[in-house]
Structure formats: C-alpha cells, structure tokens
Design an enzyme around this catalytic site. Structure first.
Site, PDB file in Angstrom:
ATOM      1  N   GLY A  37       0.761  -1.239   0.000  1.00  0.00           N
ATOM      2  CA  GLY A  37       0.000   0.000   0.000  1.00  0.00           C
ATOM      3  C   GLY A  37       0.790   1.285   0.000  1.00  0.00           C
TER       4      GLY A  37
ATOM      5  N   CYS B  12     -14.412   5.347 -27.507  1.00  0.00           N
ATOM      6  CA  CYS B  12     -15.671   6.084 -27.643  1.00  0.00           C
ATOM      7  C   CYS B  12     -16.330   6.300 -26.289  1.00  0.00           C
ATOM      8  CB  CYS B  12     -16.609   5.336 -28.582  1.00  0.00           C
ATOM      9  SG  CYS B  12     -15.866   5.124 -30.188  1.00  0.00           S
ATOM     10  N   GLU B  13     -15.679   7.059 -25.448  1.00  0.00           N
ATOM     11  CA  GLU B  13     -16.207   7.418 -24.122  1.00  0.00           C
ATOM     12  C   GLU B  13     -15.634   8.791 -23.792  1.00  0.00           C
ATOM     13  OE1 GLU B  13     -17.538   5.253 -21.424  1.00  0.00           O
ATOM     14  OE2 GLU B  13     -17.348   3.306 -22.413  1.00  0.00           O
TER      15      GLU B  13
ATOM     16  N   ARG C 268       2.834  -1.568  -5.920  1.00  0.00           N
ATOM     17  CA  ARG C 268       3.118  -0.317  -6.624  1.00  0.00           C
ATOM     18  C   ARG C 268       4.481   0.271  -6.280  1.00  0.00           C
ATOM     19  NH1 ARG C 268      -1.285   3.087  -7.756  1.00  0.00           N
ATOM     20  NH2 ARG C 268      -2.236   2.113  -5.946  1.00  0.00           N
TER      21      ARG C 268
ATOM     22  N   ARG D 235      -6.263   4.257 -15.030  1.00  0.00           N
ATOM     23  CA  ARG D 235      -6.139   4.944 -13.745  1.00  0.00           C
ATOM     24  C   ARG D 235      -6.599   6.408 -13.764  1.00  0.00           C
ATOM     25  NH1 ARG D 235      -2.364   5.640 -10.911  1.00  0.00           N
ATOM     26  NH2 ARG D 235      -3.345   4.916  -8.995  1.00  0.00           N
TER      27      ARG D 235
ATOM     28  N   PRO E 146       4.223  -5.530  -0.888  1.00  0.00           N
ATOM     29  CA  PRO E 146       4.234  -4.312  -1.707  1.00  0.00           C
ATOM     30  C   PRO E 146       4.074  -4.602  -3.200  1.00  0.00           C
ATOM     31  CG  PRO E 146       6.474  -4.892  -1.084  1.00  0.00           C
ATOM     32  CD  PRO E 146       5.571  -5.909  -0.433  1.00  0.00           C
TER      33      PRO E 146
HETATM   34  N1  LLP Z   1      -1.955  -6.891  -0.718  1.00  0.00           N
HETATM   35  C1  LLP Z   1      -3.283  -6.906  -0.932  1.00  0.00           C
HETATM   36  C2  LLP Z   1      -4.114  -7.846  -0.176  1.00  0.00           C
HETATM   37  C3  LLP Z   1      -3.859  -6.007  -1.849  1.00  0.00           C
HETATM   38  O1  LLP Z   1      -5.159  -6.020  -2.040  1.00  0.00           O
HETATM   39  C4  LLP Z   1      -3.024  -5.118  -2.568  1.00  0.00           C
HETATM   40  C5  LLP Z   1      -3.590  -4.182  -3.529  1.00  0.00           C
HETATM   41  C6  LLP Z   1      -1.638  -5.163  -2.323  1.00  0.00           C
HETATM   42  C7  LLP Z   1      -1.145  -6.053  -1.391  1.00  0.00           C
HETATM   43  C8  LLP Z   1      -0.659  -4.280  -3.035  1.00  0.00           C
HETATM   44  O2  LLP Z   1      -0.881  -2.931  -2.805  1.00  0.00           O
HETATM   45  P1  LLP Z   1       0.151  -1.831  -3.364  1.00  0.00           P
HETATM   46  O3  LLP Z   1       1.443  -2.001  -2.616  1.00  0.00           O
HETATM   47  O4  LLP Z   1       0.331  -2.075  -4.813  1.00  0.00           O
HETATM   48  O5  LLP Z   1      -0.516  -0.545  -3.094  1.00  0.00           O
HETATM   49  N2  LLP Z   1      -5.817  -0.587  -9.078  1.00  0.00           N
HETATM   50  C9  LLP Z   1      -5.494   0.368  -8.034  1.00  0.00           C
HETATM   51  C10 LLP Z   1      -4.803  -0.266  -6.871  1.00  0.00           C
HETATM   52  C11 LLP Z   1      -5.596  -1.399  -6.246  1.00  0.00           C
HETATM   53  C12 LLP Z   1      -4.825  -2.096  -5.170  1.00  0.00           C
HETATM   54  C13 LLP Z   1      -5.527  -3.327  -4.744  1.00  0.00           C
HETATM   55  N3  LLP Z   1      -4.838  -4.086  -3.759  1.00  0.00           N
HETATM   56  C14 LLP Z   1      -4.678   1.492  -8.636  1.00  0.00           C
HETATM   57  O6  LLP Z   1      -4.438   1.480  -9.850  1.00  0.00           O
HETATM   58  O7  LLP Z   1      -4.303   2.432  -7.950  1.00  0.00           O
END
Ligand code: LLP
Length: 419
Positions: free
Chosen positions: A238, A350-351, A279, A315, A277
C-alpha cells in the site's frame, strides 16, 4: 539508472524511448530492469532475518519477465486468484514464499493453492475458513492459514483503493480474527500461522502502517500467550509513490522510511516479518509511450488524441490519478510562459471519460510525435483490456543499453477465440 533527459530527449536507462517506439510500435509499456531491482532491493536490504519475506503483490504487474526478475531476487509472491498463482508458480516462486489473499477464493482456486503447497491462504471470512477446512481434510499434515484482519485504520487515499476500514469488504474485525484463529487451532486440518492486514493502496504517509503493524503484533503476542504460536505478521502493501518517483533516483527513501515504521515493531516481538508491496516496487519503473494521432482544437479546448486510451491505462479516469507526461523529444521542463499548449490528452475510445490527462502544459505537438506517460509500471498493463476492439500494448524491458520485448503486442487474431 532510471528515466532521464539527455541529448534533448527522454531515455530509459541508456536507451532512447524513441528508438524503442520506432521498432516496437506504440502504444508500448517500457520498464527499467535496473529500477525494478533497485526498488525491490530497497525492501530486501532492510531485512535482518533470512526468514522474513517480501511478497511482491503480483496484481500490480504480472508480466512474466517482471515476475521472474523478482522471484530470482528471492522475493515471494502475494497472489489473489488462480491465474496469479499459476503465473507465480510458472515464474519460479518457491511455493513456500507464496501467500494467497482475496475475499472470493473459489473451491478450485483453494484446491490449486493446497496442491501447490503454498505458504498460507489468508482467510477473510468464517465461510472461507469452512471452505478451506473442508478441502484441507485431504491434505496430510494440515494446511497453514493466516487471517486478514481489517484494523479499522483510516488512511488518506482514493476511496476505491482504501481497504482498511470496517465499511470495506476486506478482512475481518479483530474480534472475528480471534474467533477464526481459535477455530483454526481447534481444527485437525488447519495450522494458524499468520496475521495479515492491508489498509489500502497509494498511501503516502507511513504512520497508518505503523498503527496497523502494532495492532497485528499486539494480537499475535496475546495469541502466543494463549499458546497459539503465531509465526508471522504480514503488514500488507500500500505504500504510495509520488509525482517525482519515476525520475528521482533517491526515491527509495520512502521505502526505507516505511520499513523503519513497520519492521522493528514486528521484529521486537520475534515474529517473522512479511509485507506485500506492489506499486512501490514497480510503479515508477514503467512508462507508457504513445503516439499523437491528431491535434484537435475545439472551442476553449485543445485535445491531443493519442493512440493509448483508457483500455491501456484506466487509472486517470477511474481514480482521477495524475500521471506525469513528457514529450519524448521535448525539453526537460516546460515552464508556464514558454511556448506550450494546455491540452487534454485523450485516447481513441468512444467514451468521454477516455483521457490520460486534463489541462496539461505540453509543447505544441503534431501527428506522429511521442508522449511518455510516467509512473505507469503498476496497475497499467495489468488493468488493460480489449475494449473497443483495441489490441493490448506490447511490453518492453530495458537493461542498460539493451532492450527486449517481454510481451508482444496482441494481433487481430487474438481478438477471435477458437470457438
Ligand atoms: N496486498 C493486498 C491484499 C492487496 O489487495 C493489494 C492491492 C496489495 C497487497 C498491493 O498494494 P500496493 O502495494 O500495490 O498498493 N488498481 C489500483 C490499486 C488497487 C490495489 C488493490 N490491492 C490502482 O491502480 O491504484
């Protein structure tokens, strides 16, 4: 090495983006191997215990070459579907380093995870515990589980990607978590091993993560006092990235600060540490290069219509995410007052919601010019689709002064399943 401006154009490591676009076509996702390694190492370097684990959240970008790179470095994988489990096993992750999170695991997916012998399934409801227990009865020596607790920690991010409050579908309350762990401890088929949380995504401040880590560690310590030997604490993923992450070689300080916030809390109480992690490892390491199709002035507005759309990068329109955009053959910085145009960068879909950026200052660009949408390594290609009959983009990995296609562009034949 990252994305940089040299000789009046933008590079990924030592390769001009323009050279890749000329050969691989557009739209194309371009990733820096060295950046991926550097950011993953920023996590690994903080671990003092070889049994600690960084499980890359494969949902961020599950391109096989990226999965392979990270598994070869010793990371584990956090998967959320049978498909991600399949890819992770194929990419060579040690099953004992794979954890499976997700609110809606089907029986066939649970069975697949049990058969592969993954480290743990992270349970998110009583009904799921029962489903896993039924299937676990066939597995000798029992099945390891973790419980995903929803710690009710508020963190600032877009509502669609905030997950750690009781109003969200994810995890269980601390009280329910206790019940699930106790039920697992009583079961002859289950071994309660871990406590996990994931409070949301693209969270830039670190204190909420510390709060979640403390809640989990306290719970684990109390369970141990009751002779339930919780083995690991999983603080989730996150951590967010910012507008400069893609071009700032020192950006890994955020990862270090995050680890400083969560790691000692978990280790002080002698738990194995786990994190998930996504992103923060791959986000800044990729860009989406797209070509201007038309420059279209309208009353009070100018549209740069490019060949990548919301089907390639959803996004901006889904979360109002602001991805930095550079002109591939343009100047490093374009300040207000210099020659430039305020434009909406839009795709061919087309949006009306099909845009990559609104009201951006860019140099005057014409048909055929190239743009690079930065910070697109996470949740870019992974969320792409064939909407409007568009082919999903090619993906390229750069390594020093060489590069290779790691996923060929789809072809029209790919749109037609064998029926
Ligand atoms: N662990 C779990 C259980 C998760 O649901 C997620 C992300 C992560 C780890 C990894 O999170 P990160 O470190 O990548 O923040 N599509 C959205 C993000 C959705 C994240 C969903 N879960 C976007 O493009 O911002």
């Amino acid at each position: 090495m990252s994305f940089s401006h040299q000789n009046d154009q933008w590079y990924c490591e030592h390769v001009p983006l323009k050279a890749i676009a000329a050969e691989a076509g557009t739209p194309v996702y371009i990733y820096s191997r060295q950046m991926i390694r550097k950011r993953a190492n920023a996590y690994l370097d903080q671990l003092t215990d070889p049994s600690d684990l960084i499980c890359y959240a494969t949902k961020a970008n599950s391109s096989p070459a990226i999965l392979q790179e990270l598994s070869a470095m010793g990371l584990g994988a956090d998967v959320t579907s049978g498909g991600e489990l399949y890819l992770s096993l194929k990419a060579g992750y040690d099953p004992q380093k794979i954890i499976y999170s997700g609110v809606g695991k089907r029986d066939d997916e649970i069975a697949m995870a049990l058969e592969a012998g993954i480290r743990a399934l992270h349970i998110e409801s009583t009904a799921e515990l029962q489903a896993v227990e039924t299937l676990a009865a066939k597995i000798p020596n029992g099945v390891s589980i973790g419980v995903r607790v929803n710690p009710n920690v508020a963190a600032e991010t877009h509502p669609y990607i905030s997950t750690g409050m009781h109003e969200h579908k994810f995890g269980v309350t601390i009280q329910e978590g206790w019940q699930l762990i106790l039920a697992a401890a009583r079961s002859p088929h289950l071994v309660p091993m871990g406590l996990a949380a994931h409070i949301g995504s693209q969270i830039e401040q670190v204190p909420p993560f510390g709060e979640a880590a403390r809640l989990l560690t306290d719970m684990g310590t109390k369970l141990r006092a009751g002779r339930i030997m919780i083995d690991y604490i999983d603080v989730g993923g996150g951590l967010g990235i910012n507008k400069r992450s893609w071009s700032d070689p020192n950006d890994v300080v955020h990862i270090q600060a995050w680890m400083d916030e969560v790691y000692p809390t978990v280790k002080e109480k002698s738990f194995r540490f786990t994190a998930e992690p996504g992103r923060s490892i791959v986000g800044p390491t990729g860009c989406l290069v797209t070509k201007v199709v038309f420059n279209k002035p309208r009353e009070n507005k100018r549209f740069l219509i490019v060949d990548a759309g919301m089907n390639d990068l959803i996004r901006p329109t889904l979360y109002k995410a602001e991805h930095p955009i550079v002109s591939v053959m343009g100047a490093r910085n374009l300040e207000i007052g210099e020659e430039g145009e305020i434009v909406d960068v839009v795709g061919p879909i087309c949006e009306s919601g099909d845009y990559l950026a609104k009201d951006r200052l860019l140099p005057p660009l014409e048909r055929g010019d190239l743009l690079a949408v930065m910070n697109a390594g996470a949740y870019g290609f992974a969320m792409s689709s064939n909407y409007n009959g568009r082919l999903r983009a090619a993906e390229v990995m750069v390594d020093g002064d060489s590069w290779r296609v790691i996923r060929p562009r789809e072809t029209y034949e790919d749109l037609w399943p064998s029926i």
